[in-house]
Design an enzyme around this catalytic site. Structure first.
Site, PDB file in Angstrom:
ATOM      1  N   HIS A 104    -103.339   5.165  52.403  1.00 19.62           N
ATOM      2  CA  HIS A 104    -104.633   4.247  52.566  1.00 19.62           C
ATOM      3  C   HIS A 104    -105.459   4.103  53.740  1.00 19.62           C
ATOM      4  O   HIS A 104    -106.385   3.387  53.533  1.00 19.62           O
ATOM      5  CB  HIS A 104    -104.337   3.061  51.852  1.00 19.62           C
ATOM      6  N   GLY A 105    -105.366   4.891  54.390  1.00 15.42           N
ATOM      7  CA  GLY A 105    -106.301   4.847  55.886  1.00 15.42           C
ATOM      8  C   GLY A 105    -105.713   6.035  56.761  1.00 15.42           C
ATOM      9  O   GLY A 105    -104.733   6.647  56.623  1.00 15.42           O
ATOM     10  N   GLY A 146    -104.183   5.433  59.646  1.00 15.06           N
ATOM     11  CA  GLY A 146    -103.046   4.830  60.684  1.00 15.06           C
ATOM     12  C   GLY A 146    -103.639   4.794  61.954  1.00 15.06           C
ATOM     13  O   GLY A 146    -104.535   5.417  62.591  1.00 15.06           O
TER      14      GLY A 146
END
Length: 87
Positions: free
Chosen positions: A10-11, A13
């Protein structure tokens, strides 16, 4: 679906910890980087801005490519950040 339980990143990191970002990335650099990309920045405390620097995160393109290569997910859209709000 099976190899990641139906989940994906979801990104990008973090590349560095929040504390390291605060110590090593100048506040002005973060403000200029975000502004140059048209990203609105609002923070209750200026001391928390550096940990959201793009320099504190992994290269999202590499992360997305890795997820697609191993079959965890497929590219369907490119999202562009509009703002960072730190409370």
């Amino acid at each position: 679906m099976k190899c990641a339980f139906g989940s994906t990143c979801h990104g990008a990191g973090r590349l560095m910890s929040r504390s390291k970002a605060l110590k090593t990335i100048p506040l002005e650099k973060v403000q200029n980087d975000l502004a140059s990309h048209g990203v609105f920045l609002k923070a209750a405390d200026k001391q928390t801005i550096q940990d959201e620097s793009p320099d504190a995160y992994k290269d999202i393109e590499q992360v997305i490519d890795a997820c697609e290569t191993v079959g965890i997910s497929h590219k369907v859209a490119r999202l562009v950040p509009m703002g960072v709000i730190k409370g």
